[in-house]
Design a protein around this motif. Sequence first.
Motif, PDB file in Angstrom:
ATOM      1  N   ILE A  43       3.258 -17.891 -17.503  1.00  0.00           N
ATOM      2  CA  ILE A  43       3.217 -19.194 -16.829  1.00  0.00           C
ATOM      3  C   ILE A  43       4.375 -19.293 -15.835  1.00  0.00           C
ATOM      4  O   ILE A  43       5.513 -18.921 -16.153  1.00  0.00           O
ATOM      5  CB  ILE A  43       3.301 -20.343 -17.853  1.00  0.00           C
ATOM      6  N   ARG A  44       4.074 -19.799 -14.643  1.00  0.00           N
ATOM      7  CA  ARG A  44       5.102 -19.986 -13.617  1.00  0.00           C
ATOM      8  C   ARG A  44       5.707 -21.389 -13.731  1.00  0.00           C
ATOM      9  O   ARG A  44       4.993 -22.373 -13.911  1.00  0.00           O
ATOM     10  CB  ARG A  44       4.497 -19.813 -12.225  1.00  0.00           C
ATOM     11  N   GLY A  45       7.007 -21.472 -13.620  1.00  0.00           N
ATOM     12  CA  GLY A  45       7.687 -22.765 -13.668  1.00  0.00           C
ATOM     13  C   GLY A  45       7.198 -23.701 -12.572  1.00  0.00           C
ATOM     14  O   GLY A  45       6.820 -23.268 -11.475  1.00  0.00           O
ATOM     15  N   ASN A  46       7.259 -24.982 -12.863  1.00  0.00           N
ATOM     16  CA  ASN A  46       6.677 -26.006 -12.000  1.00  0.00           C
ATOM     17  C   ASN A  46       7.639 -26.514 -10.931  1.00  0.00           C
ATOM     18  O   ASN A  46       7.261 -27.296 -10.078  1.00  0.00           O
ATOM     19  CB  ASN A  46       6.229 -27.180 -12.886  1.00  0.00           C
ATOM     20  N   VAL A  47       8.900 -26.063 -10.986  1.00  0.00           N
ATOM     21  CA  VAL A  47       9.944 -26.578 -10.094  1.00  0.00           C
ATOM     22  C   VAL A  47      10.359 -25.486  -9.117  1.00  0.00           C
ATOM     23  O   VAL A  47      10.473 -24.316  -9.500  1.00  0.00           O
ATOM     24  CB  VAL A  47      11.163 -27.056 -10.912  1.00  0.00           C
ATOM     25  N   ASN A  48      10.588 -25.876  -7.849  1.00  0.00           N
ATOM     26  CA  ASN A  48      11.066 -24.935  -6.844  1.00  0.00           C
ATOM     27  C   ASN A  48      12.474 -25.343  -6.429  1.00  0.00           C
ATOM     28  O   ASN A  48      12.706 -26.460  -5.980  1.00  0.00           O
ATOM     29  CB  ASN A  48      10.131 -24.924  -5.632  1.00  0.00           C
ATOM     30  N   GLU A  49      13.415 -24.421  -6.610  1.00  0.00           N
ATOM     31  CA  GLU A  49      14.811 -24.681  -6.247  1.00  0.00           C
ATOM     32  C   GLU A  49      15.223 -23.675  -5.184  1.00  0.00           C
ATOM     33  O   GLU A  49      15.503 -22.513  -5.486  1.00  0.00           O
ATOM     34  CB  GLU A  49      15.708 -24.550  -7.476  1.00  0.00           C
ATOM     35  N   GLY A  50      15.215 -24.112  -3.932  1.00  0.00           N
ATOM     36  CA  GLY A  50      15.608 -23.222  -2.842  1.00  0.00           C
ATOM     37  C   GLY A  50      14.774 -21.962  -2.766  1.00  0.00           C
ATOM     38  O   GLY A  50      15.284 -20.880  -2.480  1.00  0.00           O
ATOM     39  N   GLY A  51      13.475 -22.093  -3.071  1.00  0.00           N
ATOM     40  CA  GLY A  51      12.581 -20.953  -3.036  1.00  0.00           C
ATOM     41  C   GLY A  51      12.471 -20.205  -4.351  1.00  0.00           C
ATOM     42  O   GLY A  51      11.690 -19.255  -4.462  1.00  0.00           O
ATOM     43  N   MET A  52      13.239 -20.634  -5.352  1.00  0.00           N
ATOM     44  CA  MET A  52      13.209 -19.981  -6.662  1.00  0.00           C
ATOM     45  C   MET A  52      12.439 -20.827  -7.663  1.00  0.00           C
ATOM     46  O   MET A  52      12.640 -22.044  -7.747  1.00  0.00           O
ATOM     47  CB  MET A  52      14.636 -19.759  -7.188  1.00  0.00           C
ATOM     48  N   ASN A  53      11.537 -20.191  -8.401  1.00  0.00           N
ATOM     49  CA  ASN A  53      10.774 -20.888  -9.435  1.00  0.00           C
ATOM     50  C   ASN A  53      11.656 -21.166 -10.644  1.00  0.00           C
ATOM     51  O   ASN A  53      12.402 -20.303 -11.099  1.00  0.00           O
ATOM     52  CB  ASN A  53       9.577 -20.038  -9.883  1.00  0.00           C
ATOM     53  N   ARG A  54      11.547 -22.384 -11.149  1.00  0.00           N
ATOM     54  CA  ARG A  54      12.251 -22.796 -12.374  1.00  0.00           C
ATOM     55  C   ARG A  54      11.326 -23.691 -13.190  1.00  0.00           C
ATOM     56  O   ARG A  54      10.341 -24.224 -12.676  1.00  0.00           O
ATOM     57  CB  ARG A  54      13.533 -23.587 -12.048  1.00  0.00           C
ATOM     58  N   PHE A  55      11.685 -23.876 -14.457  1.00  0.00           N
ATOM     59  CA  PHE A  55      10.874 -24.736 -15.325  1.00  0.00           C
ATOM     60  C   PHE A  55      11.352 -26.183 -15.340  1.00  0.00           C
ATOM     61  O   PHE A  55      10.619 -27.070 -15.778  1.00  0.00           O
ATOM     62  CB  PHE A  55      10.837 -24.168 -16.752  1.00  0.00           C
ATOM     63  N   PHE A  56      12.585 -26.434 -14.913  1.00  0.00           N
ATOM     64  CA  PHE A  56      13.082 -27.817 -14.804  1.00  0.00           C
ATOM     65  C   PHE A  56      14.232 -27.842 -13.815  1.00  0.00           C
ATOM     66  O   PHE A  56      14.807 -26.811 -13.472  1.00  0.00           O
ATOM     67  CB  PHE A  56      13.507 -28.358 -16.174  1.00  0.00           C
TER      68      PHE A  56
END
Length: 200
Positions: A43-56
Amino acid sequence: MEHVFIDKKSKNVFILLHGTGGNEYDLVNVAEMIDKNTSILGIRGNVNEGGMNRFFKRFAPGIYDLESYKNETNHLVETIKELSNKYNFKLENVTVIGFSNGANIGLGMIQEFPSLINNYVLFSPDYINSDKGFSNLEGMNIFLSTSRNDTMVDFENIIKLLSKLKNENANLDIYYGLGHRIEHEALIDVKNWYTKILKK
């Protein structure tokens, strides 16, 4: 949530939760080293931080958005329930494998939904919501890999986490490594741990 399902025609399923900047494929090789016969849901994280996938979300490294943490934990759990129906597997046969950010949201699942899934492998987690404890983890199997030399985690936080997990009667196996990573020796231990879990 974006995901990949690799059907190995097994009732057992690994749910993979990547670290910051990863994706749904990141831990597939890790899962297959643990057991090549277990089906895989990445599963891919739902949050994008500066182009990086994250879960929160986080405000800065080590400073976390607890509202996002709780909301995204809820969203992940709902997604897992939907996908278990879609791909026809039972949550009682699931083992969650998370690294770093993925391990952190795995801990959120244990805190908020302790009766959902019984088996967790957590590589390099932090204790995000340390003001919230755990409740009745009897029968839950947790393999946790950590390090006193992990520059991304306050080890005092981990000591507190381990104490709380033990106090709530989790079946806890701990691997002490050398940093913020998944070590080959840890994978060997997880493989042995997982073999024992399947025999229970």
